[in-house]
Design a protein around this motif. Structure first.
Motif, PDB file in Angstrom:
ATOM      1  N   VAL A  10     -69.780 -15.126  14.916  1.00  0.00           N
ATOM      2  CA  VAL A  10     -68.893 -16.273  15.175  1.00  0.00           C
ATOM      3  C   VAL A  10     -67.500 -16.371  14.438  1.00  0.00           C
ATOM      4  O   VAL A  10     -66.514 -16.387  15.119  1.00  0.00           O
ATOM      5  CB  VAL A  10     -69.467 -17.698  14.674  1.00  0.00           C
ATOM      6  CG1 VAL A  10     -68.597 -18.950  14.620  1.00  0.00           C
ATOM      7  CG2 VAL A  10     -70.725 -17.995  15.311  1.00  0.00           C
ATOM      8  N   ASP A  11     -67.435 -15.518  13.283  1.00  0.00           N
ATOM      9  CA  ASP A  11     -66.277 -15.409  12.636  1.00  0.00           C
ATOM     10  C   ASP A  11     -65.364 -14.423  13.384  1.00  0.00           C
ATOM     11  O   ASP A  11     -64.122 -14.472  13.484  1.00  0.00           O
ATOM     12  CB  ASP A  11     -66.591 -14.690  11.194  1.00  0.00           C
ATOM     13  CG  ASP A  11     -67.073 -15.801  10.391  1.00  0.00           C
ATOM     14  OD1 ASP A  11     -67.045 -17.066  10.462  1.00  0.00           O
ATOM     15  OD2 ASP A  11     -67.533 -15.498   9.286  1.00  0.00           O
ATOM     16  N   GLU A  12     -65.984 -13.465  14.014  1.00  0.00           N
ATOM     17  CA  GLU A  12     -65.183 -12.406  14.809  1.00  0.00           C
ATOM     18  C   GLU A  12     -64.757 -13.056  16.235  1.00  0.00           C
ATOM     19  O   GLU A  12     -63.821 -12.679  16.566  1.00  0.00           O
ATOM     20  CB  GLU A  12     -66.126 -11.022  15.109  1.00  0.00           C
ATOM     21  CG  GLU A  12     -65.342  -9.991  15.670  1.00  0.00           C
ATOM     22  CD  GLU A  12     -64.187  -9.424  14.802  1.00  0.00           C
ATOM     23  OE1 GLU A  12     -63.391  -8.653  15.651  1.00  0.00           O
ATOM     24  OE2 GLU A  12     -64.183  -9.541  13.897  1.00  0.00           O
ATOM     25  N   MET A  13     -65.637 -13.903  16.721  1.00  0.00           N
ATOM     26  CA  MET A  13     -65.155 -14.445  17.813  1.00  0.00           C
ATOM     27  C   MET A  13     -63.973 -15.323  17.524  1.00  0.00           C
ATOM     28  O   MET A  13     -62.950 -15.281  18.339  1.00  0.00           O
ATOM     29  CB  MET A  13     -66.195 -15.631  18.196  1.00  0.00           C
ATOM     30  CG  MET A  13     -67.424 -14.980  18.829  1.00  0.00           C
ATOM     31  SD  MET A  13     -68.737 -16.231  19.484  1.00  0.00           S
ATOM     32  CE  MET A  13     -68.003 -17.019  20.831  1.00  0.00           C
ATOM     33  N   VAL A  14     -63.796 -15.965  16.380  1.00  0.00           N
ATOM     34  CA  VAL A  14     -62.239 -16.715  16.053  1.00  0.00           C
ATOM     35  C   VAL A  14     -61.361 -15.676  15.787  1.00  0.00           C
ATOM     36  O   VAL A  14     -60.306 -16.011  16.296  1.00  0.00           O
ATOM     37  CB  VAL A  14     -62.661 -17.421  14.783  1.00  0.00           C
ATOM     38  CG1 VAL A  14     -61.423 -18.120  14.234  1.00  0.00           C
ATOM     39  CG2 VAL A  14     -63.671 -18.472  14.874  1.00  0.00           C
ATOM     40  N   ARG A  15     -61.597 -14.612  15.343  1.00  0.00           N
ATOM     41  CA  ARG A  15     -60.492 -13.574  15.364  1.00  0.00           C
ATOM     42  C   ARG A  15     -59.971 -12.992  16.477  1.00  0.00           C
ATOM     43  O   ARG A  15     -58.811 -12.969  16.620  1.00  0.00           O
ATOM     44  CB  ARG A  15     -61.001 -12.556  14.396  1.00  0.00           C
ATOM     45  CG  ARG A  15     -60.860 -12.864  12.728  1.00  0.00           C
ATOM     46  CD  ARG A  15     -61.197 -11.693  11.979  1.00  0.00           C
ATOM     47  NE  ARG A  15     -62.502 -11.074  11.821  1.00  0.00           N
ATOM     48  CZ  ARG A  15     -63.228 -11.845  10.961  1.00  0.00           C
ATOM     49  NH1 ARG A  15     -62.881 -12.850  10.192  1.00  0.00           N
ATOM     50  NH2 ARG A  15     -64.708 -11.335  10.960  1.00  0.00           N
ATOM     51  N   LYS A  16     -60.942 -12.763  17.407  1.00  0.00           N
ATOM     52  CA  LYS A  16     -60.623 -12.134  18.845  1.00  0.00           C
ATOM     53  C   LYS A  16     -59.908 -13.371  19.827  1.00  0.00           C
ATOM     54  O   LYS A  16     -59.271 -12.997  20.385  1.00  0.00           O
ATOM     55  CB  LYS A  16     -61.673 -11.714  19.544  1.00  0.00           C
ATOM     56  CG  LYS A  16     -62.098 -10.307  18.671  1.00  0.00           C
ATOM     57  CD  LYS A  16     -63.354  -9.597  19.398  1.00  0.00           C
ATOM     58  CE  LYS A  16     -63.399  -8.099  18.895  1.00  0.00           C
ATOM     59  NZ  LYS A  16     -64.378  -7.510  19.807  1.00  0.00           N
ATOM     60  N   ARG A  17     -60.669 -14.456  19.793  1.00  0.00           N
ATOM     61  CA  ARG A  17     -60.091 -15.466  20.790  1.00  0.00           C
ATOM     62  C   ARG A  17     -59.046 -16.339  20.228  1.00  0.00           C
ATOM     63  O   ARG A  17     -58.250 -17.003  20.960  1.00  0.00           O
ATOM     64  CB  ARG A  17     -61.368 -16.449  21.118  1.00  0.00           C
ATOM     65  CG  ARG A  17     -62.511 -15.840  21.706  1.00  0.00           C
ATOM     66  CD  ARG A  17     -63.655 -16.753  21.840  1.00  0.00           C
ATOM     67  NE  ARG A  17     -64.690 -16.215  22.497  1.00  0.00           N
ATOM     68  CZ  ARG A  17     -65.433 -16.768  23.617  1.00  0.00           C
ATOM     69  NH1 ARG A  17     -65.105 -17.966  24.101  1.00  0.00           N
ATOM     70  NH2 ARG A  17     -66.357 -15.934  24.074  1.00  0.00           N
ATOM     71  N   GLY A  18     -59.217 -16.558  18.730  1.00  0.00           N
ATOM     72  CA  GLY A  18     -58.156 -17.508  18.319  1.00  0.00           C
ATOM     73  C   GLY A  18     -58.871 -18.942  18.040  1.00  0.00           C
ATOM     74  O   GLY A  18     -58.259 -20.064  17.612  1.00  0.00           O
ATOM     75  N   TYR A  19     -60.039 -19.207  18.753  1.00  0.00           N
ATOM     76  CA  TYR A  19     -60.753 -20.399  18.486  1.00  0.00           C
ATOM     77  C   TYR A  19     -62.349 -20.164  18.654  1.00  0.00           C
ATOM     78  O   TYR A  19     -62.547 -18.954  19.219  1.00  0.00           O
ATOM     79  CB  TYR A  19     -60.347 -21.336  19.439  1.00  0.00           C
ATOM     80  CG  TYR A  19     -60.584 -20.847  21.157  1.00  0.00           C
ATOM     81  CD1 TYR A  19     -62.075 -21.066  21.692  1.00  0.00           C
ATOM     82  CD2 TYR A  19     -59.870 -19.898  21.903  1.00  0.00           C
ATOM     83  CE1 TYR A  19     -62.586 -20.872  22.911  1.00  0.00           C
ATOM     84  CE2 TYR A  19     -60.244 -19.389  23.023  1.00  0.00           C
ATOM     85  CZ  TYR A  19     -61.635 -19.884  23.376  1.00  0.00           C
ATOM     86  OH  TYR A  19     -61.915 -19.374  24.569  1.00  0.00           O
ATOM     87  N   VAL A  20     -63.157 -21.149  18.430  1.00  0.00           N
ATOM     88  CA  VAL A  20     -64.585 -21.308  18.674  1.00  0.00           C
ATOM     89  C   VAL A  20     -64.804 -22.628  19.269  1.00  0.00           C
ATOM     90  O   VAL A  20     -64.426 -23.571  18.679  1.00  0.00           O
ATOM     91  CB  VAL A  20     -65.322 -20.544  17.555  1.00  0.00           C
ATOM     92  CG1 VAL A  20     -65.322 -21.497  16.306  1.00  0.00           C
ATOM     93  CG2 VAL A  20     -66.858 -20.310  17.975  1.00  0.00           C
ATOM     94  N   LEU A  21     -65.614 -22.685  19.961  1.00  0.00           N
ATOM     95  CA  LEU A  21     -66.247 -23.937  20.556  1.00  0.00           C
ATOM     96  C   LEU A  21     -67.317 -24.455  19.839  1.00  0.00           C
ATOM     97  O   LEU A  21     -68.316 -23.780  19.230  1.00  0.00           O
ATOM     98  CB  LEU A  21     -66.281 -23.984  21.970  1.00  0.00           C
ATOM     99  CG  LEU A  21     -65.263 -23.763  22.994  1.00  0.00           C
ATOM    100  CD1 LEU A  21     -65.431 -23.416  24.482  1.00  0.00           C
ATOM    101  CD2 LEU A  21     -63.972 -24.396  22.710  1.00  0.00           C
TER     102      LEU A  21
END
Length: 131
Positions: A10-21
């Protein structure tokens, strides 16, 4: 991305996307395998640069979410990412306006409201009253 640690994923998702839902956070704990599968599709179609750059993809995402009347927070997350990528607020509004002829005023208003809140848009109040 960590294939075995949901928190790191999840932390990596934030780094790559700029957000997490919110659903990403819930799926990470409830069904990590399906989150990974779904995120793989999103990564291939959206995150990896191919012919379209990330700015263009964000505009397309904003329009498609507006037309589908997605949750305001979902639309706003993509508006914020677009702004961070240097997309001008006016360009985002112009993209949202594309919803008017195809999806109608109600869909447009939904996306427009999301945009207004993110960019802090203000209107003009009338100076006359009708009796």
């Amino acid at each position: 991305m960590s294939d075995s640690d949901p928190q790191a994923y999840v932390d990596e998702m934030v780094r790559k996307r700029g957000y997490v839902l919110d659903y990403h956070k819930l799926m990470a704990k409830q069904d990590f395998e399906v989150l990974q599968a779904a995120n793989g599709l999103v990564s291939a179609a959206y995150l990896r640069e191919r012919s379209l750059d990330r700015r263009t993809k964000e505009l397309i995402f904003i329009v498609s979410l507006t037309v589908m009347r997605a949750g305001k927070g979902h639309i706003q997350s993509h508006i914020r990412v677009a702004l961070e990528l240097g997309v001008d607020p006016r360009e985002i509004l112009e993209a949202i306006e594309i919803a008017l002829p195809e999806a109608g005023v109600v869909a447009f208003q939904h996306g427009f409201e999301a945009w207004c809140e993110v960019v802090g848009a203000e209107g003009i109040e009338p100076t006359v009253t009708v009796s």
